[in-house]
Design a protein around this motif. Structure first.
Motif, PDB file in Angstrom:
ATOM      1  N   ALA A   1       0.839  -1.206   0.000  1.00 22.12           N
ATOM      2  CA  ALA A   1       0.000   0.000   0.000  1.00 22.12           C
ATOM      3  C   ALA A   1       0.871   1.253   0.000  1.00 22.12           C
ATOM      4  CB  ALA A   1      -0.941  -0.010   1.207  1.00 22.12           C
ATOM      5  N   ALA A   2       1.963   1.231   0.769  1.00 31.49           N
ATOM      6  CA  ALA A   2       2.868   2.382   0.790  1.00 31.49           C
ATOM      7  C   ALA A   2       3.512   2.587  -0.582  1.00 31.49           C
ATOM      8  CB  ALA A   2       3.932   2.203   1.873  1.00 31.49           C
ATOM      9  N   LEU A   3       3.902   1.501  -1.228  1.00 25.46           N
ATOM     10  CA  LEU A   3       4.531   1.612  -2.548  1.00 25.46           C
ATOM     11  C   LEU A   3       3.555   2.160  -3.588  1.00 25.46           C
ATOM     12  CD1 LEU A   3       6.574  -1.716  -2.589  1.00 25.46           C
ATOM     13  CD2 LEU A   3       7.474   0.602  -2.280  1.00 25.46           C
ATOM     14  N   LEU A   4       2.321   1.670  -3.580  1.00 24.07           N
ATOM     15  CA  LEU A   4       1.356   2.175  -4.565  1.00 24.07           C
ATOM     16  C   LEU A   4       0.972   3.612  -4.238  1.00 24.07           C
ATOM     17  CD1 LEU A   4      -1.950   2.200  -3.696  1.00 24.07           C
ATOM     18  CD2 LEU A   4      -1.490  -0.226  -3.576  1.00 24.07           C
ATOM     19  N   LEU A   5       0.923   3.960  -2.957  1.00 24.11           N
ATOM     20  CA  LEU A   5       0.629   5.344  -2.575  1.00 24.11           C
ATOM     21  C   LEU A   5       1.750   6.273  -3.031  1.00 24.11           C
ATOM     22  CD1 LEU A   5      -1.162   7.402  -1.224  1.00 24.11           C
ATOM     23  CD2 LEU A   5      -0.283   6.651   1.000  1.00 24.11           C
ATOM     24  N   GLU A   6       2.994   5.846  -2.891  1.00 21.74           N
ATOM     25  CA  GLU A   6       4.115   6.668  -3.371  1.00 21.74           C
ATOM     26  C   GLU A   6       4.059   6.843  -4.886  1.00 21.74           C
ATOM     27  OE1 GLU A   6       7.656   4.957  -1.647  1.00 21.74           O
ATOM     28  OE2 GLU A   6       7.401   6.150   0.174  1.00 21.74           O
ATOM     29  N   THR A   7       3.583   5.818  -5.604  1.00 19.11           N
ATOM     30  CA  THR A   7       3.402   5.946  -7.052  1.00 19.11           C
ATOM     31  C   THR A   7       2.422   7.076  -7.343  1.00 19.11           C
ATOM     32  OG1 THR A   7       3.849   3.604  -7.423  1.00 19.11           O
ATOM     33  CG2 THR A   7       2.588   4.749  -9.138  1.00 19.11           C
ATOM     34  N   TRP A   8       1.309   7.117  -6.626  1.00 22.00           N
ATOM     35  CA  TRP A   8       0.313   8.173  -6.833  1.00 22.00           C
ATOM     36  C   TRP A   8       0.873   9.529  -6.411  1.00 22.00           C
ATOM     37  CZ3 TRP A   8      -2.290  11.709  -3.758  1.00 22.00           C
ATOM     38  CH2 TRP A   8      -3.333  12.394  -4.398  1.00 22.00           C
ATOM     39  N   LEU A   9       1.569   9.574  -5.275  1.00 25.51           N
ATOM     40  CA  LEU A   9       2.123  10.832  -4.778  1.00 25.51           C
ATOM     41  C   LEU A   9       3.126  11.437  -5.762  1.00 25.51           C
ATOM     42  CD1 LEU A   9       2.553   9.889  -1.035  1.00 25.51           C
ATOM     43  CD2 LEU A   9       0.993  11.636  -1.933  1.00 25.51           C
ATOM     44  N   ALA A  10       3.826  10.572  -6.504  1.00 24.59           N
ATOM     45  CA  ALA A  10       4.808  11.063  -7.484  1.00 24.59           C
ATOM     46  C   ALA A  10       4.131  11.806  -8.636  1.00 24.59           C
ATOM     47  CB  ALA A  10       5.643   9.906  -8.026  1.00 24.59           C
ATOM     48  N   ASP A  11       2.867  11.459  -8.917  1.00 27.36           N
ATOM     49  CA  ASP A  11       2.112  12.113  -9.993  1.00 27.36           C
ATOM     50  C   ASP A  11       0.626  12.050  -9.663  1.00 27.36           C
ATOM     51  OD1 ASP A  11       1.238  13.290 -12.291  1.00 27.36           O
ATOM     52  OD2 ASP A  11       1.956  11.720 -13.640  1.00 27.36           O
ATOM     53  N   PRO A  12       0.163  12.901  -8.724  1.00 26.94           N
ATOM     54  CA  PRO A  12      -1.228  12.812  -8.272  1.00 26.94           C
ATOM     55  C   PRO A  12      -2.271  13.187  -9.318  1.00 26.94           C
ATOM     56  CG  PRO A  12      -0.113  14.653  -7.208  1.00 26.94           C
ATOM     57  CD  PRO A  12       0.927  13.895  -7.990  1.00 26.94           C
ATOM     58  N   HIS A  13      -1.839  13.737 -10.425  1.00 28.30           N
ATOM     59  CA  HIS A  13      -2.796  14.123 -11.474  1.00 28.30           C
ATOM     60  C   HIS A  13      -2.988  13.045 -12.524  1.00 28.30           C
ATOM     61  CE1 HIS A  13      -2.903  17.983  -9.573  1.00 28.30           C
ATOM     62  NE2 HIS A  13      -1.599  18.061  -9.680  1.00 28.30           N
ATOM     63  N   LYS A  14      -2.158  11.995 -12.438  1.00 29.97           N
ATOM     64  CA  LYS A  14      -2.274  10.899 -13.387  1.00 29.97           C
ATOM     65  C   LYS A  14      -3.288   9.885 -12.856  1.00 29.97           C
ATOM     66  CE  LYS A  14       0.262   7.317 -15.758  1.00 29.97           C
ATOM     67  NZ  LYS A  14       1.407   6.458 -15.747  1.00 29.97           N
ATOM     68  N   GLU A  15      -4.306   9.618 -13.610  1.00 30.03           N
ATOM     69  CA  GLU A  15      -5.350   8.688 -13.192  1.00 30.03           C
ATOM     70  C   GLU A  15      -5.182   7.389 -13.982  1.00 30.03           C
ATOM     71  OE1 GLU A  15      -8.721   7.774 -10.848  1.00 30.03           O
ATOM     72  OE2 GLU A  15      -7.467   9.536 -10.812  1.00 30.03           O
ATOM     73  N   THR A  16      -5.423   6.265 -13.318  1.00 34.96           N
ATOM     74  CA  THR A  16      -5.391   4.988 -14.000  1.00 34.96           C
ATOM     75  C   THR A  16      -6.569   4.930 -14.969  1.00 34.96           C
ATOM     76  OG1 THR A  16      -4.377   3.906 -12.111  1.00 34.96           O
ATOM     77  CG2 THR A  16      -5.470   2.482 -13.696  1.00 34.96           C
ATOM     78  N   PRO A  17      -6.316   4.559 -16.222  1.00 35.92           N
ATOM     79  CA  PRO A  17      -7.420   4.506 -17.195  1.00 35.92           C
ATOM     80  C   PRO A  17      -8.440   3.444 -16.834  1.00 35.92           C
ATOM     81  CG  PRO A  17      -5.349   3.734 -18.187  1.00 35.92           C
ATOM     82  CD  PRO A  17      -5.052   4.145 -16.795  1.00 35.92           C
TER      83      PRO A  17
END
Length: 145
Positions: A129-145
């Motif tokens: 969960a921490a790793l996937l959260l850091e992925t989002w934090l690195a680019d919070p404007h990128k949404e998974t299609p």
């Protein structure tokens, strides 16, 4: 200066849901806990208590897509979990591609000298969960299609 946002990340599973907390200022996240689930259904009161304690502005759910980027049975269930989070807690919920996050979490534990047998006693899901959260934090404007 961008507004500080605290986020809770969820690594959804049918037996266990890993939870992590992070924030946009540093872009880092840390494992919090693993919640038990029964056939993918969490104890919503436990999630409510975490939200009350950490007061996140956004919730992030990992989306376990197939390696080719297509939906899997688990990604459909994770999307349903994300919709329920939003419905219950009225917070923005985003999904992030989490392919290989659990693999990376297990590799991190191995790199720290922990054996696969010890995973039951270690926060593999909350680390994922921490790793996937850091992925989002690195680019919070990128949404998974």
């Amino acid at each position: 200066m961008a507004e500080l946002q605290r986020a809770l990340g969820f690594d959804y599973g049918t037996r266990q849901i890993g939870v992590a907390v992070g924030q946009t200022l540093t872009g880092s996240a840390e494992p919090l806990t693993n919640l038990r689930a029964r056939d993918g259904i969490p104890d919503w009161d436990e999630i409510g208590a975490l939200i009350k304690e950490w007061r996140p502005q956004v919730l992030i759910v990992g989306l376990p897509l197939n390696m080719d980027g297509t939906e899997s049975a688990m990604s459909i269930r994770a999307e349903k979990f994300a919709r329920r989070l939003h419905g219950r807690f009225q917070l923005p919920v985003h999904t992030v591609d989490e392919r290989l996050s659990t693999f990376a979490a297990k590799q991190s534990l191995r790199d720290n000298g922990q054996s696969p047998q010890s995973y039951r006693d270690n926060p593999v899901d909350s680390l994922a969960a921490a790793l996937l959260l850091e992925t989002w934090l690195a680019d919070p404007h990128k949404e998974t299609p």
